[in-house]
Design a protein around this motif. Structure first.
Motif, PDB file in Angstrom:
ATOM      1  N   PRO A  12      64.931 -37.942  76.092  1.00 27.54           N
ATOM      2  CA  PRO A  12      65.199 -37.245  74.832  1.00 27.54           C
ATOM      3  C   PRO A  12      66.403 -37.815  74.104  1.00 27.54           C
ATOM      4  N   ALA A  13      66.243 -37.991  72.805  1.00 25.79           N
ATOM      5  CA  ALA A  13      67.329 -38.533  71.989  1.00 25.79           C
ATOM      6  C   ALA A  13      68.058 -37.400  71.288  1.00 25.79           C
ATOM      7  N   LYS A 199      68.078 -36.397  54.682  1.00 21.37           N
ATOM      8  CA  LYS A 199      69.405 -37.015  54.657  1.00 21.37           C
ATOM      9  C   LYS A 199      69.705 -37.556  56.054  1.00 21.37           C
ATOM     10  N   ILE A 200      70.049 -38.841  56.107  1.00 25.47           N
ATOM     11  CA  ILE A 200      70.153 -39.512  57.401  1.00 25.47           C
ATOM     12  C   ILE A 200      71.484 -40.262  57.494  1.00 25.47           C
ATOM     13  N   PRO A 201      72.177 -40.174  58.633  1.00 24.22           N
ATOM     14  CA  PRO A 201      73.465 -40.866  58.773  1.00 24.22           C
ATOM     15  C   PRO A 201      73.293 -42.318  59.198  1.00 24.22           C
ATOM     16  N   PHE A 202      72.843 -43.178  58.295  1.00 23.16           N
ATOM     17  CA  PHE A 202      72.659 -44.567  58.680  1.00 23.16           C
ATOM     18  C   PHE A 202      74.007 -45.244  58.913  1.00 23.16           C
ATOM     19  N   MET A 203      74.070 -45.985  59.999  1.00 19.81           N
ATOM     20  CA  MET A 203      75.281 -46.697  60.349  1.00 19.81           C
ATOM     21  C   MET A 203      75.292 -48.056  59.639  1.00 19.81           C
ATOM     22  N   ASP A 261      76.250 -44.591  69.886  1.00 14.27           N
ATOM     23  CA  ASP A 261      76.506 -45.764  70.724  1.00 14.27           C
ATOM     24  C   ASP A 261      76.039 -45.540  72.158  1.00 14.27           C
ATOM     25  N   LYS A 262      75.925 -44.269  72.559  1.00 13.07           N
ATOM     26  CA  LYS A 262      75.544 -43.965  73.941  1.00 13.07           C
ATOM     27  C   LYS A 262      74.094 -43.503  74.059  1.00 13.07           C
ATOM     28  N   ARG A 263      73.591 -42.849  73.024  1.00 15.78           N
ATOM     29  CA  ARG A 263      72.244 -42.268  73.102  1.00 15.78           C
ATOM     30  C   ARG A 263      71.459 -42.592  71.837  1.00 15.78           C
ATOM     31  N   ASP A 264      70.148 -42.430  71.947  1.00 18.08           N
ATOM     32  CA  ASP A 264      69.276 -42.632  70.797  1.00 18.08           C
ATOM     33  C   ASP A 264      69.420 -41.477  69.814  1.00 18.08           C
ATOM     34  N   MET A 265      69.028 -41.742  68.561  1.00 24.09           N
ATOM     35  CA  MET A 265      69.037 -40.693  67.550  1.00 24.09           C
ATOM     36  C   MET A 265      67.630 -40.596  66.962  1.00 24.09           C
ATOM     37  N   THR A 266      67.148 -39.389  66.726  1.00 34.41           N
ATOM     38  CA  THR A 266      65.831 -39.195  66.121  1.00 34.41           C
ATOM     39  C   THR A 266      65.949 -38.322  64.880  1.00 34.41           C
ATOM     40  N   ILE A 440      61.349 -40.997  63.511  1.00 33.57           N
ATOM     41  CA  ILE A 440      61.979 -42.314  63.675  1.00 33.57           C
ATOM     42  C   ILE A 440      63.054 -42.150  64.744  1.00 33.57           C
ATOM     43  N   LYS A 441      63.025 -43.031  65.700  1.00 32.33           N
ATOM     44  CA  LYS A 441      64.073 -43.041  66.722  1.00 32.33           C
ATOM     45  C   LYS A 441      64.844 -44.346  66.585  1.00 32.33           C
ATOM     46  N   ILE A 442      66.162 -44.222  66.476  1.00 36.85           N
ATOM     47  CA  ILE A 442      67.037 -45.392  66.433  1.00 36.85           C
ATOM     48  C   ILE A 442      67.797 -45.424  67.752  1.00 36.85           C
ATOM     49  N   THR A 443      67.528 -46.435  68.554  1.00 35.29           N
ATOM     50  CA  THR A 443      68.121 -46.489  69.879  1.00 35.29           C
ATOM     51  C   THR A 443      69.532 -47.060  69.813  1.00 35.29           C
ATOM     52  N   ALA A 444      70.259 -46.882  70.889  1.00 32.54           N
ATOM     53  CA  ALA A 444      71.642 -47.342  70.941  1.00 32.54           C
ATOM     54  C   ALA A 444      71.747 -48.860  70.804  1.00 32.54           C
ATOM     55  N   ASN A 445      70.673 -49.581  71.190  1.00 30.86           N
ATOM     56  CA  ASN A 445      70.722 -51.046  71.085  1.00 30.86           C
ATOM     57  C   ASN A 445      70.117 -51.555  69.783  1.00 30.86           C
TER      58      ASN A 445
END
Length: 453
Positions: A12-13, A199-203, A261-266, A440-445
């Motif tokens: 789970p992200a 609204k999404i917190p894009f890095m 940086d540690k976990r995925d975000m969805t 959409i899942k954005i993984t830590a990598n």
């Protein structure tokens, strides 16, 4: 390196909601806001109808808000060779002018396609009519070039009969000596485009591409069909995308970055899928198997057009959704008699009519408000003549609760059966719009995983 996975069983992200962001007018997690302007990466030309706009990697601490993208620009109407059209040509456009200038819109994250919006002129018009509150509709839509067509004469180019057609014509044409001249100067527009993204917190590591395809002349124009008017074309110029951006409070940004940086975000968003289904001449009834196969959508919207209108014909109004066909020839006129919707062998409340009386379709009209909400900006007369739309809901709470995107049954299939009042005398098209939840899942990598729920 960015990759795409279509189905994931990862741990789970972090759901976006965990960060606590809302759609409130003021959000204390942001310390500043701005609206950034972005331009096409290459010159817009009539030979290449694709426009790409790059949103570069944003600086640390900032985030794009893709839910509120606004486009500004100009449209100029002229002959296909870019010269001025003959005086008093009977030329206008379909409704909702500015959004209708585009055929498709794609949105990419790091070269991964996450949103594909086909038949943009129809979908933008359809969903704005169903989802924009009446109190906001006129002001909001007129700025986009919306002028209501005549209800019973939506295919007419007679200014005395179809006032909306004439108002759109006036907006583009310069009236000189009582004749309309086109192509003398471009007309400015601005409009918010539906992206259906939250609204999404894009890095800063992610770049975004907006890709627009300019519409076909046959779909965009609505003319008298004469040779002079068929030679019309249009160009989009001075296009700019206005994208809001928010600056996080430093402590909030640090916390979000630490988690990502540690976990995925969805995050969840709405995905549209449009199916085009042909019903040929000589048909009395037809059944379509496996409209959906696998995951069940949140909602399904069904509407019909004759084949010429669906494929684009300058002499027909692209934004008329019909329940009667071949109306110019009373002996050959036919219509939709019955629609049966089956979900995994279970019949869903459908539509049936048995005569062309005044009160046909009233139950289906009421269902629009029951499913879509009281903001639906469609009169009963429009529903009868020019905005015949059937809506089905498959959610637990009929779209009214906190889990309004979660289907009652997550997997299964749909079967649609259509019966006509008499054997069809012209080919027609049934459009089936599937409104689905996707993630959409954005993984830590940095991997982007796109999946439906």
């Amino acid at each position: 390196m960015t990759s795409i996975v279509t189905d994931s069983k990862a741990l789970p992200a972090i759901p976006w909601e965990e960060f606590g962001f809302t759609d409130a007018a003021y959000d204390s997690r942001f310390q500043a806001s701005d609206v950034l302007s972005f331009y096409p990466t290459t010159a817009i030309s009539q030979s290449d109808k694709h426009i790409r706009i790059l949103l570069p990697k944003i600086k640390a601490g900032w985030a794009y808000d893709l839910s509120e993208i606004k486009f500004q620009g100009t449209i100029n109407i002229h002959k296909a060779d870019n010269t001025v059209l003959p005086a008093d040509s009977k030329i206008s456009t379909i409704n909702n002018i500015w959004p209708s200038a585009f055929k498709t819109m794609n949105i990419y994250f790091n070269n991964v396609l996450v949103q594909y919006l086909p038949f943009h002129e129809r979908m933008n018009y359809l969903l704005k009519r169903l989802e924009t509150p009446a109190s906001e509709f006129d002001t909001y839509m007129t700025n986009s070039g919306y002028y209501a067509d005549s209800i019973e004469n939506a295919d007419s180019v007679d200014p005395d009969v179809n006032d909306g057609w004439d108002k759109r014509r006036n907006r583009f044409g310069s009236k000189v000596n009582n004749a309309f001249i086109y192509g003398t100067s471009p007309v400015y527009f601005e409009s918010q485009i539906c992206t259906y993204l939250p609204k999404i917190p894009f890095m800063p590591e992610y770049e975004i591409v907006l890709e627009l395809e300019i519409n076909d002349d046959n779909t965009f124009f609505f003319t008298d069909g004469t040779a002079a008017s068929k030679d019309c074309s249009f160009s989009v110029q001075n296009l700019v995308a206005k994208v809001p951006a928010n600056h996080f409070v430093d402590s909030v940004y640090v916390e979000i970055k630490r988690k990502i940086d540690k976990r995925d975000m969805t995050f969840n968003y709405r995905k549209l899928e449009v199916n085009w289904l042909d019903i040929p001449t000589g048909t009395l009834s037809q059944q379509f198997e496996n409209i959906t196969l696998g995951r069940i959508p949140e909602k399904m919207i069904v509407f019909f057009q004759n084949n010429k209108r669906a494929r684009g014909d300058k002499a027909l109004n692209t934004l008329r959704f019909q329940q009667k066909f071949n109306e110019d020839n009373p002996e050959n006129t036919f219509g939709i008699k019955k629609v049966d919707m089956v979900l995994s062998n279970r019949n869903i409340d459908g539509f049936q009519q048995t005569s062309w009386t005044k009160n046909n379709f009233r139950d289906e009209y009421g269902r629009l408000f029951n499913i879509m909400g009281p903001q639906v900006y469609v009169t009963y007369e429009e529903f009868m003549h020019s905005f015949f739309v059937l809506v089905y809901d498959f959610t637990l709470t009929n779209g009214k609760g906190p889990d309004d995107l979660i289907p009652v049954v997550k997997t299964g299939f749909h079967r649609l059966s259509v019966e006509l009042t008499k054997v069809s005398t012209e080919p027609i098209v049934m459009f089936v719009v599937l409104m689905q939840q996707a993630t959409i899942k954005i993984t830590a990598n940095g991997t982007i995983i796109r999946d439906s729920v």
